[in-house]
Write an enzyme that holds these catalytic residues in place. Structure first.
Site: not given
Ligand code: SAH
Ligand code: SF4
Length: 385
Positions: A172-173, A346, A113, A106, A117, A204, A93, A226-228, A120
């Protein structure tokens, strides 16, 4: 048999080399590149300032094509989302987010991926495959010229730029698909292609430490991490990759990156998960963690999906969390959720793609699309507003 080359796969240097093989001078490659990336031409015939002989040569051995558009939806808030077919039942997408002074695209870098996480939905479907250069830059190419078309500017003609910023925050990463990602970045920055400044292109990452260093050497653009989580135990449970590259290593990599970055701060993304990472004590722990890294925080309200078992923090909690960071002098923003009505927020970018183990189901889905859209499959077919 001549193998056909998709010219979207070539970066500026490769296009010069390609034209060289055809006996053409470098400036021809620049002209060709402008036709492709600045005017959206996909047909060599319309490249009127190229010699007829060159156009004929190209027609016989090259083509220009982005992944086929399966669906195209525009949200009430103007957010536009395309679902693109990248073959074998895989879809990715691309999302356009218009704002007053800018238009942000975006884009995705992988189908699925591997990082997996917990919060995600892309991660939940597993890793399918890396995207090629053409599939990555093709998202920008397709979106820019579709947006122009919506304003009445046909491909092959001059027009006002619609996309001013790119974020690699789709599926994706990006740092686990390094070479194609960097090649696509080079095209975004090239003056004879999109000419975006490094500050307007953001990558990112979930924190692939060695690749952050590599990026700083090969193509430093704005960096979002992406710290979280505020400590390793919590981050290990949310982002499995943290076990390999723990927080202190990640902080050190961010600091090193800033010596090369086009901006003087790193953006930390922080997904707000109710009762998991959203306490004031987490915010205080974060302040300590990032004390040596010039940074901004972007708090993302979690976009729930059924299998996650997680909930979005309530708004007052998000605000209180932001306040703790701001009181410590850290610039903090709360991300507006956009495109909720079309599942473009996101982490919902996998909306219509199923778990990778359910290949059969996905294939069926693609067949359904094909049936539904008939001969229009692969063309722009659906725009709702
Ligand atoms: N893989 C990379 C880039 C794609 S994800 C990364 O993880 O940074 C882009 C952003 O969306 C990241 O910060 C990710 O943590 C966030 N994200 C993923 N799933 C999400 C969700 N369900 N709600 C809010 N943000 C989310
Ligand atoms: Fe992959 Fe980014 Fe999703 Fe983590 S948040 S699974 S690194 S796309």
């Amino acid at each position: 048999m001549t193998v056909l080359t998709n010219l979207l796969d070539l970066d500026p240097a490769q296009l010069i080399a390609y034209c060289g093989e055809l006996g053409e001078k470098p400036f021809r490659a620049k002209q060709l590149q402008r036709w492709i990336h600045q005017f959206g031409a996909s047909n060599f015939e319309e490249m009127t300032d190229l010699a007829k002989s060159l156009r004929e040569k190209l027609s016989g051995r090259a083509y220009i094509a982005a992944p086929a558009v399966v669906s195209d939806h525009t949200s009430l808030d103007g957010t536009r989302k395309w679902l693109l077919d990248v073959g074998q039942g895989n879809a990715i997408e691309t999302v356009f987010i218009p704002e007053e002074n800018r238009g942000t695209l975006c884009i995705s870098t992988q189908a699925g991926c591997a990082v997996n996480c917990r919060f995600c939905s892309t991660g939940k479907q597993g890793f399918n495959r890396n995207l090629s250069v053409g599939e990555i830059i093709g998202q920008l190419w397709m979106a820019e010229f579709e947006l122009r078309k919506s304003k009445g500017i046909e491909p092959g003609h001059k027009g006002e730029r619609q996309i001013t910023n790119v974020v690699m925050m789709g599926m994706g990463e990006p740092l686990l698909n390094f070479e194609p990602t960097v090649t696509a970045l080079r095209l975004m920055l090239d003056d004879n292609a999109y000419g975006l400044s490094r500050r307007r292109v953001t990558l990112s990452t979930s924190g692939v430490v060695p690749m952050i260093d590599k990026l700083s050497q090969e193509c430093p653009v704005a960096l979002a991490v992406s710290l979280h989580a505020s400590n390793d135990a919590l981050r290990d449970s949310l982002i499995p990759l943290n076990k390999k590259h723990p927080l202190q290593e990640l902080m050190a990599a961010c600091k090193r990156y800033l010596d090369y970055a086009p901006r003087d701060f790193v953006t930390f993304e922080y997904c707000m998960l109710d009762g998991v990472n959203d306490g004031d004590h987490h915010a205080k722990e974060l302040i300590q963690l990032v004390k040596n890294v010039p940074c901004k925080f972007n708090l993302i309200p979690f976009n729930p999906f059924p299998e996650s078992g997680l909930r979005r923090s309530v708004n007052p909690r998000i605000k209180a969390f932001a306040q703790v960071l701001m009181d410590a002098g850290i610039v903090t923003t709360i991300r507006k959720t956009r495109g909720d009505d079309i599942d473009a927020a996101c982490g919902q970018l996998a909306g219509e793609v199923q778990d990778r183990t359910r290949v059969q189901e996905r294939m069926q889905k693609m067949d359904e699309y094909k049936k539904k859209f008939g001969e229009n499959f692969g063309k722009i077919v659906e725009v709702s507003s």
